[in-house]
Scaffold this motif. Structure first.
Motif, PDB file in Angstrom:
ATOM      1  N   PHE A  72      -0.535   7.155   8.019  1.00 11.74           N
ATOM      2  CA  PHE A  72      -1.472   7.958   8.793  1.00 11.74           C
ATOM      3  C   PHE A  72      -2.874   7.878   8.197  1.00 11.74           C
ATOM      4  N   ARG A  73      -2.965   7.656   6.887  1.00 14.03           N
ATOM      5  CA  ARG A  73      -4.239   7.507   6.166  1.00 14.03           C
ATOM      6  C   ARG A  73      -5.158   8.701   6.416  1.00 14.03           C
ATOM      7  N   PRO A  74      -4.752   9.861   5.956  1.00 13.15           N
ATOM      8  CA  PRO A  74      -5.512  11.083   6.251  1.00 13.15           C
ATOM      9  C   PRO A  74      -6.923  11.097   5.685  1.00 13.15           C
ATOM     10  N   GLU A  75      -7.195  10.297   4.646  1.00 12.83           N
ATOM     11  CA  GLU A  75      -8.523  10.305   4.030  1.00 12.83           C
ATOM     12  C   GLU A  75      -9.445   9.235   4.612  1.00 12.83           C
ATOM     13  N   GLN A  76      -8.940   8.430   5.551  1.00 15.08           N
ATOM     14  CA  GLN A  76      -9.742   7.322   6.081  1.00 15.08           C
ATOM     15  C   GLN A  76     -10.673   7.815   7.187  1.00 15.08           C
ATOM     16  N   TYR A  77     -11.901   7.274   7.195  1.00 18.79           N
ATOM     17  CA  TYR A  77     -12.854   7.636   8.237  1.00 18.79           C
ATOM     18  C   TYR A  77     -12.398   7.089   9.592  1.00 18.79           C
ATOM     19  N   VAL A  78     -12.737   7.801  10.666  1.00 15.02           N
ATOM     20  CA  VAL A  78     -12.404   7.377  12.024  1.00 15.02           C
ATOM     21  C   VAL A  78     -13.538   6.510  12.557  1.00 15.02           C
ATOM     22  N   THR A  79     -13.183   5.340  13.094  1.00 12.81           N
ATOM     23  CA  THR A  79     -14.199   4.473  13.693  1.00 12.81           C
ATOM     24  C   THR A  79     -14.527   4.971  15.112  1.00 12.81           C
ATOM     25  N   ARG A  80     -15.609   4.460  15.698  1.00 19.77           N
ATOM     26  CA  ARG A  80     -15.964   4.846  17.064  1.00 19.77           C
ATOM     27  C   ARG A  80     -14.870   4.423  18.047  1.00 19.77           C
ATOM     28  N   ALA A  81     -14.279   3.257  17.802  1.00 21.76           N
ATOM     29  CA  ALA A  81     -13.220   2.777  18.685  1.00 21.76           C
ATOM     30  C   ALA A  81     -12.016   3.709  18.625  1.00 21.76           C
ATOM     31  N   GLU A  82     -11.649   4.122  17.421  1.00 24.95           N
ATOM     32  CA  GLU A  82     -10.516   5.027  17.269  1.00 24.95           C
ATOM     33  C   GLU A  82     -10.810   6.382  17.902  1.00 24.95           C
ATOM     34  N   LEU A  83     -12.046   6.865  17.746  1.00 22.76           N
ATOM     35  CA  LEU A  83     -12.421   8.148  18.338  1.00 22.76           C
ATOM     36  C   LEU A  83     -12.349   8.088  19.865  1.00 22.76           C
ATOM     37  N   ALA A  84     -12.766   6.965  20.432  1.00 22.56           N
ATOM     38  CA  ALA A  84     -12.706   6.809  21.890  1.00 22.56           C
ATOM     39  C   ALA A  84     -11.263   6.908  22.376  1.00 22.56           C
ATOM     40  N   VAL A  85     -10.339   6.271  21.655  1.00 19.13           N
ATOM     41  CA  VAL A  85      -8.928   6.315  22.033  1.00 19.13           C
ATOM     42  C   VAL A  85      -8.396   7.741  21.943  1.00 19.13           C
ATOM     43  N   VAL A  86      -8.758   8.450  20.891  1.00 19.80           N
ATOM     44  CA  VAL A  86      -8.306   9.832  20.697  1.00 19.80           C
ATOM     45  C   VAL A  86      -8.807  10.719  21.835  1.00 19.80           C
ATOM     46  N   LEU A  87     -10.090  10.580  22.211  1.00 16.29           N
ATOM     47  CA  LEU A  87     -10.654  11.413  23.265  1.00 16.29           C
ATOM     48  C   LEU A  87      -9.972  11.155  24.606  1.00 16.29           C
ATOM     49  N   VAL A  88      -9.710   9.895  24.909  1.00 20.04           N
ATOM     50  CA  VAL A  88      -9.036   9.564  26.167  1.00 20.04           C
ATOM     51  C   VAL A  88      -7.634  10.147  26.182  1.00 20.04           C
ATOM     52  N   ARG A  89      -6.912  10.004  25.066  1.00 24.53           N
ATOM     53  CA  ARG A  89      -5.558  10.554  25.006  1.00 24.53           C
ATOM     54  C   ARG A  89      -5.562  12.084  25.143  1.00 24.53           C
ATOM     55  N   PHE A  90      -6.558  12.729  24.523  1.00 15.87           N
ATOM     56  CA  PHE A  90      -6.655  14.185  24.608  1.00 15.87           C
ATOM     57  C   PHE A  90      -6.973  14.622  26.044  1.00 15.87           C
ATOM     58  N   TYR A  91      -7.868  13.866  26.694  1.00 18.04           N
ATOM     59  CA  TYR A  91      -8.219  14.173  28.095  1.00 18.04           C
ATOM     60  C   TYR A  91      -6.987  14.036  28.984  1.00 18.04           C
ATOM     61  N   GLU A  92      -6.203  12.962  28.779  1.00 19.25           N
ATOM     62  CA  GLU A  92      -4.999  12.762  29.573  1.00 19.25           C
ATOM     63  C   GLU A  92      -3.988  13.860  29.341  1.00 19.25           C
TER      64      GLU A  92
ATOM     65  N   THR B 258       0.841  -1.206   0.000  1.00 20.91           N
ATOM     66  CA  THR B 258       0.000   0.000   0.000  1.00 20.91           C
ATOM     67  C   THR B 258       0.868   1.245   0.000  1.00 20.91           C
ATOM     68  N   GLU B 259       0.646   2.077  -0.969  1.00 23.98           N
ATOM     69  CA  GLU B 259       1.367   3.341  -1.008  1.00 23.98           C
ATOM     70  C   GLU B 259       0.737   4.296   0.006  1.00 23.98           C
ATOM     71  N   PRO B 260       1.546   4.915   0.884  1.00 25.18           N
ATOM     72  CA  PRO B 260       0.964   5.845   1.860  1.00 25.18           C
ATOM     73  C   PRO B 260       0.282   7.019   1.161  1.00 25.18           C
ATOM     74  N   GLU B 261      -0.896   7.362   1.682  1.00 29.43           N
ATOM     75  CA  GLU B 261      -1.608   8.494   1.104  1.00 29.43           C
ATOM     76  C   GLU B 261      -0.877   9.783   1.450  1.00 29.43           C
ATOM     77  N   PRO B 262      -0.701  10.661   0.484  1.00 23.70           N
ATOM     78  CA  PRO B 262      -0.010  11.924   0.785  1.00 23.70           C
ATOM     79  C   PRO B 262      -0.826  12.767   1.750  1.00 23.70           C
ATOM     80  N   ILE B 263      -0.134  13.408   2.693  1.00 19.01           N
ATOM     81  CA  ILE B 263      -0.809  14.276   3.654  1.00 19.01           C
ATOM     82  C   ILE B 263      -0.952  15.664   3.030  1.00 19.01           C
TER      83      ILE B 263
END
Length: 258
Positions: free
Chosen positions: A230-250, A200-205
């Motif tokens: 990083f896959r900038p064009e890929q949709y974020v799943t609910r699981a991924e969003l949960a991880v992001v929110l926890v990391r941001f809170y921390e 897979t060729e990485p998607e350009p940012i």
């Protein structure tokens, strides 16, 4: 290991039967080459009577050319001879796959392998199974071993011609025939390997997002995937969003900033 001679019908100045934009010689060559590939994958030795668009004897008669095909099998003491063909008929509604054997081989091992092949091909492709017929064809008459001529479909039937024009359909026929031949020789059939997906060729940012992405990566909020993308064009799943929110809170709790 058994030796099978595979004979793509016609070739060169002899196109065989024609119809619906197809020539028999082209269809048979491709299907026969696919059959060789399948048989060799299973450990069966294969000799082709032709591998290009030519007759065996370019300067000979058609009858001499047919005899030369049988002679190749006889000279190499082959265990089985398979001649691959395409049929035609005046009624465009006629369709199906069939096998032909020499009349005196009815009731012998030749008929057994012929039935195995036609049954396997029909089952794999959904074609009408026309069964096993007898005929005084030169390649059946002049071979010293079991010899089977496969009529893989009717080029005069529009739907079947469209199928025969498909490389995937011809491959399905070849694989099914190989499966039957392996069963006849009591050998395991080895299916084709799954195609390997290209890297897979990485998607350009995008330029406008580079700084923001770098900051969330450095902060450990969104670090990307295990393969380094990083896959900038890929949709974020609910699981991924949960991880992001926890990391941001921390991050907020720690007093650090982006």
């Amino acid at each position: 290991m058994p030796l099978v001679v595979v004979d793509p019908g016609h070739g060169g100045r002899d196109p065989g039967t024609v119809g619906n934009g197809l020539q028999e010689k082209d269809v048979t060559l491709d299907a026969a080459l696919k059959l060789r590939e399948a048989l060799e994958r299973c450990g069966i030795d294969v000799i082709m009577t032709r591998t290009e668009d030519t007759l065996i004897l370019p300067n000979g008669t058609i009858g001499e050319d047919l005899s030369a095909r049988a002679a190749i099998a006889n000279r190499n003491n082959a265990d089985l001879f398979i001649s691959w063909h395409v049929d035609s008929f005046s009624d465009p509604g006629v369709n199906g796959v069939a096998a032909w054997i020499y009349p005196t081989t009815r009731g012998t091992e030749t008929e057994v392998i012929a039935e195995k092949i036609v049954n396997s091909v029909a089952q794999a492709t959904g074609q009408r199974n026309r069964g096993v017929y007898v005929a005084d064809f030169a390649v059946l008459r002049e071979t010293n071993m079991s010899a089977v001529l496969i009529e893989s479909g009717f080029i005069t039937n529009p739907q079947e011609a469209a199928n025969l024009a498909s490389a995937a359909f011809r491959e399905a026929q070849a694989e099914a025939a190989a499966r039957a031949i392996c069963k006849y020789f009591n050998l395991p059939f080895v299916p084709p390997a799954d195609p390997v997906d290209p890297p897979t060729e990485p998607e350009p940012i995008p330029e406008w997002a580079r700084e923001a992405i770098a900051r969330v990566q450095n902060a450990g909020i969104m670090i990307g995937y295990e393969d380094g993308t990083f896959r900038p064009e890929q949709y974020v799943t609910r699981a991924e969003l949960a991880v992001v929110l926890v990391r941001f809170y921390e991050l907020l709790q720690s007093g650090r900033t982006l």
